[in-house]
Design a protein around this motif. Structure first.
Motif, PDB file in Angstrom:
ATOM      1  N   TYR A  58      -3.834  -1.481   1.391  1.00  0.00           N
ATOM      2  CA  TYR A  58      -3.377  -0.388   2.246  1.00  0.00           C
ATOM      3  C   TYR A  58      -4.262  -0.184   3.477  1.00  0.00           C
ATOM      4  CZ  TYR A  58      -6.837   3.111   0.676  1.00  0.00           C
ATOM      5  OH  TYR A  58      -7.991   3.807   0.428  1.00  0.00           O
ATOM      6  N   GLN A  91      -0.012  -1.518   7.069  1.00  0.00           N
ATOM      7  CA  GLN A  91      -0.337  -2.259   5.852  1.00  0.00           C
ATOM      8  C   GLN A  91       0.453  -3.565   5.787  1.00  0.00           C
ATOM      9  OE1 GLN A  91      -0.111  -0.134   1.988  1.00  0.00           O
ATOM     10  NE2 GLN A  91       1.427  -1.682   1.510  1.00  0.00           N
ATOM     11  N   ASN A  96       3.424  -1.611  -5.569  1.00  0.00           N
ATOM     12  CA  ASN A  96       3.125  -0.336  -4.905  1.00  0.00           C
ATOM     13  C   ASN A  96       2.449   0.582  -5.920  1.00  0.00           C
ATOM     14  OD1 ASN A  96       3.047   2.028  -3.477  1.00  0.00           O
ATOM     15  ND2 ASN A  96       5.225   2.094  -3.004  1.00  0.00           N
ATOM     16  N   GLU A 113      -1.027  -2.762  -3.493  1.00  0.00           N
ATOM     17  CA  GLU A 113      -1.181  -1.948  -2.290  1.00  0.00           C
ATOM     18  C   GLU A 113      -2.490  -1.176  -2.286  1.00  0.00           C
ATOM     19  OE1 GLU A 113       2.222   0.341  -1.191  1.00  0.00           O
ATOM     20  OE2 GLU A 113       3.448  -1.455  -0.878  1.00  0.00           O
TER      21      GLU A 113
END
Length: 594
Positions: free
Chosen positions: A284, A334, A163, A280
């Motif tokens: 995303y 996502q 992340n 991500e």
């Protein structure tokens, strides 16, 4: 690799019911377990389910079944029925054959490839702070589950979804811009993830001050949180990042690189690794095509504000937003896209997400949506949910800077291992480097074992002091037992080709140890099927405990006959191999000397 004696017992028990009671006994009605220590025997058949076919009391049914089995299985030398339990005693010849034909073989406990591919996704850190105690449980679970599944015959891909974007990342970036004065990991002497985490905490403190000031000027709590200048500036930075602002992107890349370097050092010390990283920042925007696919199929629907939803009320859940009205993604958008990307990359049969139980609902929704979209691989998705880890001092709070840092905890474990080991005088004859290596092995073994011996779903209280105990249900106890066995083998000049014949008569402790070692493949199978390293961890403890009983009850090096001495050395070596193999699947190393 189920024990063949159990397969035989199931077969002959079904035959007994067929012949004695003219009934068909389903496989799932035959329960075989190890005999409790207070009763005579090694294996027990639970008779209660069979009484509905026999129409007789459990004791009578057990005696009739036992008599039938005894007449057809030469391995069975005696039986007794206690209430609804038929306890069976197997011949020493059976255990001798099990030891020679299976346990002593080089491929014992090794499963052939099963032709299936599986992904285990774990770790999934945020790049705004260091890894903490909760991450340690996540990483150890993921790595161990992957290792066990590989041992069971799967082709395994270990994945990490990092992340690395979002408002929380911008908080650290903004704080560094304001107060960093160009500080770097090199100039500060801090690991990169620790340095970035320092600024995340600074941001939070400044944010709280601004909220308090706004509240003092009449703002409500919610309005103060929204209107605080520093959070508005962080939100603006996120918008600049998503718009491709070169200065913001450059800062993001620099600070993320610091964090990645720090993470790799922590992963290396934990002994975990990954085959594939997903970020991500790359994923995303994925998922929007899937949203359109769902709209086309009628799985999703639009509301008046143009937002896209799915109605899961008929499934006992609720309505779930999958795309905002302005067309921007939410977290599940996502995740839908990333799930498809992972399958496109690897085409795996199964995919395991190792994520804390606070995300139980999210994964229930995610998997259900993918099934409704008709993804054929959705049935192979599994959320390995695990409980929180607490310390005696209480729950961790990362944003307040009171997080139990993974690196600090590992340092503490090694330091405690050093103190305990030296107190017990277990370092005699070791060089300084050998001692330091041993402290690392014991400290990390204690940490890993304590976190893995508990079933993943359970919340656990981690006590560092309790975990380093050479006599308790701990990693160091198992490690010490392995070192003890290695010492016996060295004194006995053991080699694998040492001539040995299993005695005609086995002692109880020899028989019990062979039986326990024979269970190793079944434990691997159960741990793999249930994604539970705890089963293997507890097996290793039982093996160490059983060996110590054998060690204290039997003479090994000074046995009266060479054949008995050699057999007991082989039994010792087989125990050491099994313990080492099992602990390796938990990511724990065992020492040769201690």
């Amino acid at each position: 690799m189920t024990n063949t004696i159990q397969q035989q017992l199931i077969h002959y028990t079904q035959q007994a019911v067929k012949e004695l009671y003219q009934s068909d006994l389903p496989d799932n009605q035959v329960t075989i377990q190890e005999t409790r220590k207070e009763f005579e025997g090694q294996l027990t058949i639970v008779v209660f389910p069979i009484t509905r076919f026999s129409k007789k009391p459990p004791e009578v049914t057990g005696t009739e079944i036992g008599t039938y089995l005894r007449g057809r299985m030469p391995e069975l030398v005696a039986f007794n029925t206690i209430k609804g339990f038929l306890n069976l005693s197997l011949s020493d010849g059976y255990w001798a054959n099990l030891f020679n034909s299976q346990i002593m073989q080089g491929d014992f406990g090794v499963f052939p490839p099963n032709g299936r591919k599986l992904m285990v996704e774990y770790s999934s850190p945020n790049t705004n702070k260091p890894l903490h105690l909760g991450h340690i449980r996540n990483n150890l679970l993921g790595y161990s589950v992957a290792s066990i599944l590989k041992a069971y015959g799967y082709a395994v891909i270990k994945a990490n979804l990092v992340n690395d974007r979002g408002i929380h990342i911008c908080k650290s970036m903004l704080a560094w811009q304001r107060w960093g004065n160009g500080e770097t990991p090199e100039s500060s002497g801090l690991k990169g993830d620790h340095l970035v985490g320092k600024y995340y905490v600074l941001f939070d403190k400044a944010y709280k001050r601004e909220i308090d000031e706004l509240k003092a000027n009449g703002y409500s709590e919610e309005d103060a949180k929204r209107q605080a200048p520093i959070i508005r500036e962080a939100q603006q930075m996120l918008q600049q990042w998503e718009a491709g602002d070169a200065v913001v992107i450059a800062l993001w890349k620099t600070m993320n690189s610091w964090v990645y370097a720090g993470f790799e050092r922590t992963y290396g010390r934990l002994g975990v690794d990954f085959d594939k990283y997903y970020y991500e920042s790359d994923t995303y925007l994925l998922g929007k095509d899937i949203i359109q696919e769902g709209l086309d199929k009628g799985v999703f629907f639009r509301k008046e504000d143009n937002s896209v939803w799915i109605d899961l009320t008929a499934d006992g859940l609720d309505e779930k937003l999958v795309l905002r009205g302005d067309g921007t993604s939410v977290y599940i958008t996502q995740d839908l896209g990333t799930a498809q990307l992972k399958y496109d990359d690897f085409g795996m049969d199964e995919s395991i997400y190792v994520v804390g139980n606070e995300q139980d609902y999210h994964f229930k929704v995610l998997f259900l949506i993918l099934k409704k979209l008709g993804k054929p691989w959705a049935s192979g998705l599994f959320h390995l949910s695990y409980g929180m880890v607490d310390l005696p001092s209480g729950k961790m709070k990362s944003r307040e800077g009171t997080v139990v840092d993974a690196d600090d905890l590992m340092d503490e474990m090694v330091a405690t291992a050093k103190i305990r080991t030296e107190e017990l005088g277990k370092t005699e004859g070791l060089s300084v480097s050998e001692k330091n290596h041993l402290y690392q092995l014991i400290g990390m073994g204690a940490l890993k074992y304590f976190l893995l011996k508990v079933e993943p779903k359970k919340r656990l209280l981690f006590d560092p002091n309790e975990s380093i105990d050479f006599q308790g249900h701990t990693g160091p106890f198992i490690q010490y037992t392995h070192a003890r066995i290695k010492s016996v083998l060295a004194k006995g000049n053991y080699s694998l080709d040492l001539l040995a014949v299993v005695p005609d008569t086995l002692s109880a402790s020899e028989r019990d140890l062979i039986q326990l070692l024979g269970n190793y493949p079944a434990v691997i199978e159960a741990a793999a099927k249930e994604f539970s390293p705890a089963q293997l961890a507890n097996y290793c403890y039982e093996a160490a405990k059983q060996y110590n009983k054998f060690y204290h009850e039997e003479t090994i090096l000074k046995a009266e006959k060479d054949a008995v001495r050699n057999f007991r050395l082989h039994l010792s070596a087989a125990t050491a191999r099994t313990i080492a193999a099992g602990m390796e699947l938990l990511g724990i190393k065992v020492p040769e000397r201690m």
